[in-house]
Scaffold this active site. Structure first.
Site, PDB file in Angstrom:
ATOM      1  N   SER A  66      -0.482  -2.221  -3.263  1.00  0.00           N
ATOM      2  CA  SER A  66      -0.090  -2.376  -1.821  1.00  0.00           C
ATOM      3  C   SER A  66      -1.236  -2.662  -1.006  1.00  0.00           C
ATOM      4  O   SER A  66      -0.950  -2.899   0.186  1.00  0.00           O
ATOM      5  CB  SER A  66       0.437  -0.872  -1.309  1.00  0.00           C
ATOM      6  OG  SER A  66       1.889  -1.029  -1.664  1.00  0.00           O
ATOM      7  N   LYS A  69      -0.601  -5.612   1.204  1.00  0.00           N
ATOM      8  CA  LYS A  69       0.064  -5.524   2.773  1.00  0.00           C
ATOM      9  C   LYS A  69      -1.131  -6.034   3.700  1.00  0.00           C
ATOM     10  O   LYS A  69      -0.652  -6.104   4.969  1.00  0.00           O
ATOM     11  CB  LYS A  69       0.609  -4.330   2.794  1.00  0.00           C
ATOM     12  CG  LYS A  69       1.803  -4.125   2.044  1.00  0.00           C
ATOM     13  CD  LYS A  69       2.541  -2.895   1.921  1.00  0.00           C
ATOM     14  CE  LYS A  69       3.467  -2.724   0.781  1.00  0.00           C
ATOM     15  NZ  LYS A  69       3.941  -1.392   0.324  1.00  0.00           N
ATOM     16  N   SER A 124       2.940   2.709   3.959  1.00  0.00           N
ATOM     17  CA  SER A 124       3.228   1.629   2.835  1.00  0.00           C
ATOM     18  C   SER A 124       4.614   1.466   2.248  1.00  0.00           C
ATOM     19  O   SER A 124       4.936   1.049   1.054  1.00  0.00           O
ATOM     20  CB  SER A 124       2.356   2.105   1.516  1.00  0.00           C
ATOM     21  OG  SER A 124       1.849   1.112   0.693  1.00  0.00           O
TER      22      SER A 124
END
Length: 381
Positions: A66, A69, A124
């Site tokens: 993640s 991102k 997240s």
């Protein structure tokens, strides 16, 4: 996806033989030993300048979960329009369940792009990240991923490629610790990014319900000076972390890829950076670093002062050099504050900053008789 943890100047310049060496920099901090780190690849950099301080296998291509991102945010911030309302699609809402990190978004709910960005970065949330990608990709998450790759190319991230906007394990989806640090530093230029990734807790109000957002970055809760930025965990990527911290005028960034002790290692590396390095003013605005002879006035000089500070992160082993250049041919007249030269600073042979050197006082153009007298003195002097 699972988340476990919260040049050269113009020809009118010449190089004066004035090189000030500060061979043994008077850094107050004693040298400290670099800590052991468990990550498969990692890097420690000065957040402000980007100076590489330490690392291992920092150019190795690895999945990054993640932390993907961060690039989502960068593309979104470059696009703007974050107050536009977005309707969550069924495909985005499909990520609102285990094993994905999610904000529990439902198909048909409407949020602003900024709210989706907050949900994607703080807890997240994969559902929010996918909804954001669809919105900014004109309905196509694939188009958004293409924009992510264009941005990676623009930034010169040679070890980075994206296949999805979430960070799912997928062939061709990878980055390196050094690339991840670079993209984070670019995103860090945006105040909104800094505010979001530094938020420990907040609440989204969607329709008639409230969605609590709790940051997955544990350092925000227990490490003094922590400012963000992003966690990530998948089976192939392992536990990943990008962490920033600031104390006073020092700020550092740590990237850890595949590290099952990511928060402990981040603390060790940040402590090491704060103990070993110091941000010093290497050229101070208003201080005199040179003087020049006034044209056609024998014995008359004008002091040159630095126009602004030059600061850099250094340790006691760094070799610091200041190189002074002044104009080869000075103007017949100059006003106070006019640039007549430059002072550049090198650390270990690399130029890290410069400042103009400006006249401490003005002077008028010489009269014809002053020029004549100057010439006569040169002949008979």
């Amino acid at each position: 996806m699972l988340e476990k943890g919260l040049g050269r100047r113009s020809s009118i310049l010449f190089f004066i033989v004035v090189v000030l060496l500060v061979g043994s920099a008077t850094v107050a901090h004693a040298a400290v030993r670099q800590p052991a780190v468990h990550a498969k690849a990692w890097v420690l950099v000065d957040l402000r300048s980007g100076r590489y301080l330490a690392g291992r296998d920092q150019n190795l291509r690895l999945p990054m979960a993640s932390t993907t991102k961060i690039m989502d945010a960068l593309v979104a911030l470059r696009a703007g329009h974050l107050n536009r309302k977005v309707t969550v699609s069924r495909r985005a809402a499909a990520y609102a369940k285990a094993p994905y990190s999610n904000a529990g978004l439902a198909a048909g709910e409407r949020l602003t792009e900024r709210e989706l960005l907050e949900a994607a970065l703080i807890p997240s949330a994969d559902d929010a990240a996918f909804a954001l990608a669809q919105a900014l990709g004109g309905g196509s998450a694939r188009r958004f991923v293409d924009e992510m790759n264009v941005e990676a190319g623009r930034l010169g991230l040679r070890e980075t490629h994206f296949e999805n906007p979430i960070g799912l394990d997928q062939k061709g989806h990878y980055t390196s610790a050094r690339d991840l640090a670079k993209m984070t530093r670019v995103a860090w230029r945006y105040p909104l990014f800094r505010r979001i990734v530094g938020t420990a807790r907040t609440t989204l109000r969607v329709g008639g319900r409230e969605i609590p957002l709790v940051n997955t970055n544990e350092l925000l809760f227990d490490y003094p000076g922590a400012e963000g930025v992003k966690t990530g965990t998948t089976p192939k990527a392992g536990e990943c972390l990008v962490a920033a911290a600031r104390r006073g005028d020092e700020s550092y960034l740590v990237v850890l890829l595949d590290d099952d002790e990511r928060f402990t290692d981040a603390v060790r590396l940040l402590d090491y950076a704060f103990a070993r390095y110091d941000r010093r003013v290497l050229v101070r605005a208003g201080s005199s670093y040179a003087s020049v002879k006034v044209p056609y006035r024998r014995g008359e000089k004008v002091k040159l002062f630095a126009g602004h500070d030059v600061s850099y992160t250094v340790d006691e082993s760094d070799r610091i050099v200041r190189r002074i250049h002044v104009r080869k041919i000075l103007p017949n007249a100059a006003h106070r504050g006019e640039k007549l030269g430059e002072i550049a600073v090198e650390v270990d042979g690399r130029t890290v900053g410069s400042s103009p050197l400006v006249a401490g006082r003005g002077y008028a153009a010489a009269h014809w008789w002053q020029k004549l007298w100057y010439t006569v003195q040169g002949i008979f002097g």
